[in-house]
Every structure is written in structure tokens, then in C-alpha cells.
Design an enzyme around this catalytic site. Structure first.
Site, mmCIF file in Angstrom:
data_model
loop_
_atom_site.group_PDB
_atom_site.id
_atom_site.type_symbol
_atom_site.label_atom_id
_atom_site.label_comp_id
_atom_site.label_asym_id
_atom_site.label_seq_id
_atom_site.Cartn_x
_atom_site.Cartn_y
_atom_site.Cartn_z
ATOM 1 N N GLY A 37 12.027 17.436 -27.337
ATOM 2 C CA GLY A 37 11.056 16.431 -27.750
ATOM 3 C C GLY A 37 10.680 15.473 -26.634
ATOM 4 O O GLY A 37 9.685 14.758 -26.729
ATOM 5 N N ASN A 38 11.461 15.456 -25.567
ATOM 6 C CA ASN A 38 11.163 14.584 -24.437
ATOM 7 C C ASN A 38 10.013 15.186 -23.635
ATOM 8 O O ASN A 38 10.006 16.376 -23.345
ATOM 9 C CB ASN A 38 12.407 14.411 -23.555
ATOM 10 N N GLN A 39 9.061 14.354 -23.271
ATOM 11 C CA GLN A 39 7.839 14.825 -22.619
ATOM 12 C C GLN A 39 7.865 14.738 -21.092
ATOM 13 O O GLN A 39 6.863 15.037 -20.444
ATOM 14 C CB GLN A 39 6.640 14.024 -23.145
ATOM 15 N N PHE A 40 8.990 14.333 -20.496
ATOM 16 C CA PHE A 40 9.047 14.108 -19.052
ATOM 17 C C PHE A 40 8.542 15.311 -18.255
ATOM 18 O O PHE A 40 7.631 15.193 -17.433
ATOM 19 C CB PHE A 40 10.468 13.737 -18.615
ATOM 20 N N THR A 135 9.636 8.588 -21.925
ATOM 21 C CA THR A 135 9.150 9.929 -22.229
ATOM 22 C C THR A 135 9.896 10.546 -23.408
ATOM 23 O O THR A 135 9.606 11.672 -23.802
ATOM 24 C CB THR A 135 9.290 10.860 -20.999
#
Length: 161
Positions: A37-40, A135
């Protein structure tokens, strides 16, 4: 107490992205931003207009090729779950090694907690610090604003360094 991940950097690193501490999933995988789920990673690959890479070692090499390093402000921490609001006890990382071995010109903080720690502890008084929205998946409701902040920070890198 949980221990954070080792820093990712080399002597050519000019930009340091600092989070607070790895999520539970990142700790299990021993990978920065390991929660899907982290967009980094997606944001970075998108910004540089290159195909998204799922292999972690290739992701790390991509960062280093772009003179970007990763670390967190906390070396040791006690926290329930993965939210930045859940820290109970923390110990800051010692940044002397990275500051002597790399030429850090810009720090991008990934989230408010990291930014607050950097500022409150005056960790990098001589280095430009740019705060960006986290993020993490918890901030996915702010996707447009977050994308804009990260793009502005990365453009600053392209222009100034």
C-alpha cells in the site's frame, strides 16, 4: 525494542530520503517501503518515467543510480502496529557515518514524524530539508497533494544539484 533497517547509500548519494521507522511488513521483508500500500517506489519510478520494478535489489540500484539514499530517523523503537502515532519509545540513528561518507545536499522527509524529529533534534543544521507527505497507505487520501510535493522535491534536486 525493534531495530530499523540499515541505510542505503554510497559515496555518490546526494539526496537522503528519511522516514520514521519501517512498517511491520517492511521489517518482515527487510525492505524499505515493503508494504504494497506504500506508494514510495511507484511514485519514484513514475517520476523518472521508467517501468516499475518489483525486484528489491533492482529498486535499490535504481535509487543509487539516481544518487538517492534511504534511511529512517529511528534506530530502535517500540511501537504497536505501523502507524507513526503509535511510537512509545524511540532512539535516533547516528547520522555521522552517512554524513562523512556521502555528500548529502538535500533531505526529503517522508512524513510529518520524520520531519518533526529532524527539526526538533536539529539533526542536519547545514542541509536543506524538504518535508513531504508520507508515502504510506495511511496517507493515500492525499494522493494528488502528495504527488505534487514529491515531484517538487525531486525537481529541486534536478535543478539545484
Amino acid at each position: 525494542m525493534k531495530k530499523g533497517l540499515d541505510p542505503i547509500f554510497n559515496q555518490d548519494t546526494n539526496i537522503l530520503v528519511l522516514g520514521s521507522a519501517p512498517s511491520e511488513q517492511s521489517l518482515k521483508k527487510q525492505q524499505y517501503y515493503g508494504n504494497n500500500g506504500n506508494q514510495f517506489w511507484k511514485m519514484l519510478f513514475n517520476y523518472y518515467n521508467v517501468p516499475f520494478e518489483t525486484d528489491y535489489n533492482k529498486r535499490v540500484n535504481f535509487l543509487l543510480d539516481h544518487h538517492i539514499g534511504l534511511w529512517d530517523v529511528y534506530h530502535l523503537f517500540e511501537r504497536e502496529g505501523s502507524l507513526d502515532t503509535s511510537f512509545k519509545t524511540v532512539e535516533l540513528n547516528d547520522f555521522s557515518q552517512i554524513l562523512t561518507q556521502a555528500d548529502i545536499k538535500l533531505i526529503i522527509t517522508n512524513g510529518k514524524k520524520a520531519y518533526d524529529e529532524v527539526i526538533n533534534n536539529q539533526l542536519f543544521p547545514e542541509i536543506k530539508i524538504v518535508p513531504c507527505i508520507s508515502t504510506s497507505g495511511a496517507a493515500n487520501g492525499q494522493m494528488e497533494k502528495r504527488k505534487m510535493q514529491w515531484e517538487e522535491a525531486l525537481e529541486m534536486v534536478d535543478k539545484e544539484f
